[in-house]
Design a protein around this motif. Structure first.
Motif, PDB file in Angstrom:
ATOM      1  N   LYS A  94       0.989  -1.331  -0.159  1.00  0.00           N
ATOM      2  CA  LYS A  94      -0.004  -0.068   0.045  1.00  0.00           C
ATOM      3  C   LYS A  94       0.837   1.116  -0.129  1.00  0.00           C
ATOM      4  O   LYS A  94       0.632   2.066  -0.740  1.00  0.00           O
ATOM      5  N   ASN A  95       1.891   1.160   0.845  1.00  0.00           N
ATOM      6  CA  ASN A  95       2.942   2.351   1.012  1.00  0.00           C
ATOM      7  C   ASN A  95       3.658   2.421  -0.714  1.00  0.00           C
ATOM      8  O   ASN A  95       3.874   3.511  -1.062  1.00  0.00           O
ATOM      9  N   THR A  96       3.786   1.367  -1.166  1.00  0.00           N
ATOM     10  CA  THR A  96       4.549   1.508  -2.376  1.00  0.00           C
ATOM     11  C   THR A  96       3.665   1.971  -3.455  1.00  0.00           C
ATOM     12  O   THR A  96       4.027   2.829  -4.335  1.00  0.00           O
ATOM     13  N   ILE A  97       2.420   1.824  -3.548  1.00  0.00           N
ATOM     14  CA  ILE A  97       1.381   2.125  -4.201  1.00  0.00           C
ATOM     15  C   ILE A  97       1.169   3.735  -4.119  1.00  0.00           C
ATOM     16  O   ILE A  97       1.187   4.511  -4.954  1.00  0.00           O
ATOM     17  N   LEU A  98       1.278   4.029  -2.677  1.00  0.00           N
ATOM     18  CA  LEU A  98       1.039   5.496  -2.524  1.00  0.00           C
ATOM     19  C   LEU A  98       2.162   6.378  -2.938  1.00  0.00           C
ATOM     20  O   LEU A  98       1.891   7.493  -3.500  1.00  0.00           O
ATOM     21  N   ILE A  99       3.354   6.125  -2.601  1.00  0.00           N
ATOM     22  CA  ILE A  99       4.622   6.514  -3.215  1.00  0.00           C
ATOM     23  C   ILE A  99       4.576   6.856  -4.680  1.00  0.00           C
ATOM     24  O   ILE A  99       4.872   7.766  -5.460  1.00  0.00           O
ATOM     25  N   CYS A 100       4.193   5.733  -5.364  1.00  0.00           N
ATOM     26  CA  CYS A 100       4.294   5.734  -6.981  1.00  0.00           C
ATOM     27  C   CYS A 100       3.219   6.720  -7.266  1.00  0.00           C
ATOM     28  O   CYS A 100       3.440   7.510  -8.455  1.00  0.00           O
ATOM     29  N   HIS A 101       1.909   6.910  -6.838  1.00  0.00           N
ATOM     30  CA  HIS A 101       1.063   7.949  -7.022  1.00  0.00           C
ATOM     31  C   HIS A 101       1.554   9.329  -6.847  1.00  0.00           C
ATOM     32  O   HIS A 101       1.444  10.133  -7.616  1.00  0.00           O
ATOM     33  N   GLU A 102       2.271   9.427  -5.672  1.00  0.00           N
ATOM     34  CA  GLU A 102       3.060  10.808  -5.330  1.00  0.00           C
ATOM     35  C   GLU A 102       4.014  11.158  -6.333  1.00  0.00           C
ATOM     36  O   GLU A 102       4.185  12.340  -7.157  1.00  0.00           O
ATOM     37  N   ILE A 103       4.889   9.939  -7.005  1.00  0.00           N
ATOM     38  CA  ILE A 103       5.907  10.556  -8.068  1.00  0.00           C
ATOM     39  C   ILE A 103       5.205  10.924  -9.172  1.00  0.00           C
ATOM     40  O   ILE A 103       5.513  11.917  -9.683  1.00  0.00           O
TER      41      ILE A 103
END
Length: 501
Positions: A180-189
């Motif tokens: 979930k954190n991986t997905i969140l950071i990818c969206h932030e990028i």
């Protein structure tokens, strides 16, 4: 500043050469708190040094006027070694021991300054982006993902929009099982300027596909402008369908087609309601005739993801064809004649003989027709290639030829002759040795060689009441009642053969 190794220009505040990676030792300015701490330490050392001198009881200073004065300790406190020495106008009488102590104090002060500078330099280095990022990379390679994440988070705090540092954090979370954190950071990028990297799209989409989150995949793709990514994951897109015809007003029927429906289905309605998966499935062009149309449609891909609903309006206003023209007006006629209808070549004429409104299922007018005997009520209509009908033209005719034998009498002569010749068993039309009976009807009268003939059709009705054309016709001379077999050559023209033959 230039790198001492490769001579490349080094940005302000950088501790590593971005070109070759060489470490650059920079002595930065002290911050206020650190400078105050160093001043306090130097002051303490100076006071201890002064106490030692006072304990020894020596060290009198004489000025050039030979007056006995001591140098005040407060006056010699400063930021350099020169401030601890007497002024040029004062002579000191120092013993060897005092000189040694003074030198040692100066060395200690210099060592403290160098140490403090090193501490500051180390602190500055450890708090630089380059250092924290490189430490994070090293820890990631070594498999220490928590430590790597700690350094990478510090690096991202220093440079908040550094894409590669954030992506490396996403990889750390993935290795730690925190998807979930991986997905969140990818969206932030992806939200950062210049952050739409191929590897970020691949990572994010792959994570969604693992959980069959196809709607989320489409949400990512709909904002993507990377052609390679869109081609790679094209089967997961759900673009709204497009019509090949612009909405608007038309003066002729049109056909509209949906252009985008590969790898899925287009569902549509034409009554203004929103389409569902139970609506019409687009398979062929949609024909729009006369009237108002509101077409709503959506595309659904093979993974069940629905597109937005499109809404298009069309109004087809057609000009009705001209009404047909009929050569005969409503009237009573005593001479055989023909009904002829004139119309445009792009229309077809249909008619009825009972006055009802004709349609495309009615009798079609092909060529001129004999005026039927008796009373008839014709109705004609022109229908064009678009299915649009003209006004209906109605005519009422009464045809009663002037002759020695009227229709009923002529028909009676025919029946008597057929019974006499054994064709019929009685005047009702029954047939010898056969079920059923013949029916005889006088339909019209024609004029040939200045003579008027009644044309009689023979039909057969079986025991079940089914009627079929016997393909036999008779002609009866209206003046002499002479019988003939009649054969129709073309409309209004017949060939006669004597009944006696």
């Amino acid at each position: 500043m230039k790198c001492p190794k490769c001579k490349a220009e080094i940005g302000e505040g950088k501790l590593l050469c971005e070109n070759c990676g060489e470490e650059v030792m920079i002595v930065p300015d002290f911050d206020l708190e650190l400078e105050q701490e160093i001043n306090r330490t130097l002051r303490s050392m100076a006071e201890e040094f002064a106490e030692q001198m006072a304990t020894d009881g020596e060290g009198e200073y004489e000025d050039t006027n030979e007056s006995d004065e001591f140098v005040d300790l407060e006056d010699v406190m400063a930021d350099s070694l020169e401030d601890y020495l007497p002024s040029w106008g004062v002579r000191m009488k120092l013993s060897t021991k005092r000189i040694v102590l003074l030198v040692l104090g100066a060395v200690l002060v210099i060592a403290l300054v160098i140490w403090g500078t090193g501490v500051v330099a180390r602190l500055m280095k450890e708090n630089s982006f380059e250092y924290q990022y490189q430490q994070g990379i090293d820890n990631y390679v070594q498999g220490d993902y928590l430590k790597a994440l700690e350094h990478l988070e510090k690096a991202s705090e220093i440079e908040t929009e550094h894409i590669q540092a954030r992506y490396q954090m996403a990889l750390c979370y993935e290795q730690l099982g925190q998807k979930k954190n991986t997905i969140l950071i990818c969206h932030e990028i992806l939200g950062l300027e210049g952050g739409r990297l191929t590897e970020v799209y691949d990572k994010l989409i792959d994570l969604y596909l693992e959980n069959e989150a196809y709607q989320e995949v489409w949400d990512v793709l709909k904002n993507c402008n990377d052609d390679a990514i869109l081609e790679r994951y094209g089967e997961y897109t759900a673009y709204a369908p497009e019509l090949d015809t612009s909405e608007g007003v038309y003066d002729k029927p049109i056909s509209v087609c949906f252009e985008h429906y590969d790898n899925g289905f287009v569902y549509y309605t034409m009554d203004g309601s929103n389409p569902t998966k139970n609506s019409n499935v687009y398979q062929k062009p949609i024909r729009l005739q006369q009237g108002d149309y509101q077409i709503k449609a959506m595309y659904v891909n093979m993974y069940g993801v629905q597109s937005e609903v499109i809404n298009k309006s069309f109004y087809v206003k057609l000009a009705a064809p001209m009404a047909p023209e009929v050569n005969l007006d409503s009237d009573t006629y005593t001479e055989p004649t023909f009904i002829e209808v004139y119309h445009n070549n792009n229309t077809k004429i249909y008619y009825t003989k009972d006055g009802t409104t004709p349609t495309e299922n009615s009798n079609r007018y092909i060529a001129k027709m004999e005026l039927p005997l008796g009373l008839s009520n014709y109705a004609f209509v022109a229908i064009d290639e678009n299915g649009l009908s003209s006004e209906v033209v109605k005519r009422t005719y009464r045809f009663e030829p002037e002759a020695n034998f009227d229709v009923d009498l002529a028909l009676q002569v025919l029946l008597n002759t057929l019974v006499a010749n054994g064709v019929l068993s009685d005047l009702d039309g029954h047939i010898p040795d056969k079920e059923g009976m013949n029916l005889y009807t006088v339909q019209t009268a024609v004029k040939m060689n200045d003579k008027v003939y009644y044309i009689v059709h023979e039909d057969y009705m079986d025991e079940f009441g089914e009627i079929a054309d016997n393909l036999t016709m008779y002609a009866i001379d209206s003046e002499t009642a002479e019988l003939f077999y009649a054969f129709k050559v073309k409309d209004g023209q017949y060939r006669l053969r004597s009944f006696a033959q």
